[in-house]
Design a protein around this motif. Structure first.
Motif, PDB file in Angstrom:
ATOM      1  N   SER A 271       0.822  -1.206   0.000  1.00 50.88           N
ATOM      2  CA  SER A 271       0.000   0.000   0.000  1.00 50.88           C
ATOM      3  C   SER A 271       0.859   1.262   0.000  1.00 50.88           C
ATOM      4  CB  SER A 271      -0.920   0.009   1.223  1.00 50.88           C
ATOM      5  OG  SER A 271      -1.664   1.205   1.278  1.00 50.88           O
ATOM      6  N   THR A 272       0.332   2.307  -0.638  1.00 51.93           N
ATOM      7  CA  THR A 272       1.015   3.604  -0.630  1.00 51.93           C
ATOM      8  C   THR A 272       0.590   4.452   0.568  1.00 51.93           C
ATOM      9  OG1 THR A 272      -0.720   4.515  -2.056  1.00 51.93           O
ATOM     10  CG2 THR A 272       1.245   3.632  -3.141  1.00 51.93           C
TER      11      THR A 272
ATOM     12  N   ARG B 155       0.219   0.712   5.655  1.00 53.61           N
ATOM     13  CA  ARG B 155       1.507   0.009   5.580  1.00 53.61           C
ATOM     14  C   ARG B 155       2.042  -0.320   6.967  1.00 53.61           C
ATOM     15  NH1 ARG B 155       3.441   3.280   2.271  1.00 53.61           N
ATOM     16  NH2 ARG B 155       4.769   4.527   3.656  1.00 53.61           N
TER      17      ARG B 155
END
Length: 307
Positions: free
Chosen positions: A247-248, A253
């Motif tokens: 995930s960004t 994250r």
């Protein structure tokens, strides 16, 4: 209902009495591989929708047939992880289920606190389902993590081995098991509902306990719908935890477990967020469960018949 009325329990499929442990393992392995491989593209769409993509983004559309075929071929990425994991995991799953179901049922018959034989069978199947789930999920969860990382639309991994190696190097061994508590909290009710629904539907459709593919398909489909509908919110949480490293979003994250994942989903999408991917999940599990039980029951019958 007398004991004679329930003799069918020992004759064929209700308690798996006429197939050996090896036969159950082989049938279970083939059922697991068949189930996951055939429904894999829809499962990939479900994963993408659950991490926040729309149906349109999850399934690429294009006016160019060549581009469409190339793009949607990515829906099969990670399928080898399922093949490697589903075979042994489902072999263990169905073998544990058959052994525990028979033993629990006999213990309940020998005891005096449960007299009703329908209730005895219900308790035996649900308890056996819990045991089967524990054994299956411990083996399958690392493969599932790799599968979901590769299912993401922006996945950069070219192979199962590369994905597993990089996830381990970056996030450590816990990356493969951080979702295990959530997986078990979802899988135990899922499998309990699935097994009890399947056995009950099968008794209603096939009271004579003869091998009947149609009854296996229908009972499996109903069991898949019931189990997947109830457990979708937990599946959304599981997907977030298993794909967090890709995930960004920094909050996702660094997500550390179930409760934090629950809060993230609720803060971003509200209660509706827990039903993201509901339709593709139903479309995956309804036929997948029907396929799994049909393949399993066929090979169990075939192998025991040709002993």
């Amino acid at each position: 209902m007398t004991t004679e009325d329930c003799d069918y329990d020992y004759d064929y499929e209700s308690l798996g009495g006429n197939s050996t442990t090896t036969q159950n393992a082989i049938a279970g392995a083939l059922a697991g591989i068949g189930e996951h491989c055939l429904m894999y593209p829809i499962d990939s769409i479900k994963t993408r929708v659950q991490v926040g993509q729309t149906w349109k983004d999850a399934l690429v559309t294009s006016s160019s047939l060549k581009h469409w075929l190339h793009s949607n071929r990515q829906l099969w990425k990670g399928v080898y992880s399922v093949v490697m994991g589903a075979g042994p995991a489902h072999a263990l799953h169905f073998t544990t289920y058959e052994v525990c179901k028979l033993r629990f049922y006999r213990l309940l018959q020998q005891g005096s606190w449960v007299r009703d034989q329908n209730l005895q069978l219900l308790l035996a199947t649900s308890s056996a389902g819990v045991c089967a789930t524990l054994s299956h999920d411990f083996m399958m969860t690392p493969f599932d993590v790799v599968k979901q990382r590769m299912q993401l639309k922006d996945s950069v991994y070219r192979s199962v081995r590369e994905c597993a190696r990089k996830v381990y190097a970056k996030e450590g061994i816990m990356a493969f098991y951080i979702s295990l508590p959530t997986t078990l909290s979802m899988s135990i009710p899922f499998q309990t509902i699935q097994f009890t629904t399947y056995e009950r539907c099968l008794y209603l459709l096939n009271a004579n306990s003869q091998y009947d593919p149609q009854s296996h398909v229908v009972a499996g489909a109903v069991a898949g719908i019931m189990a997947s509908s109830v457990t979708t919110p937990l599946d959304v949480v599981k997907t977030l935890l298993q794909t967090r490293g890709s995930s960004t979003d920094a909050r996702i994250r660094n997500c550390s477990g179930f409760s934090e994942a629950f809060k993230i989903i609720y803060s971003q999408y509200g209660y509706q967020g827990f039903f993201r991917g509901f339709k593709p999940r139903i479309l995956t599990h309804m036929p997948a469960t029907a396929i799994s039980w049909s393949v399993y029951e066929y090979f169990k019958w075939f192998l025991s018949r040709n002993n």
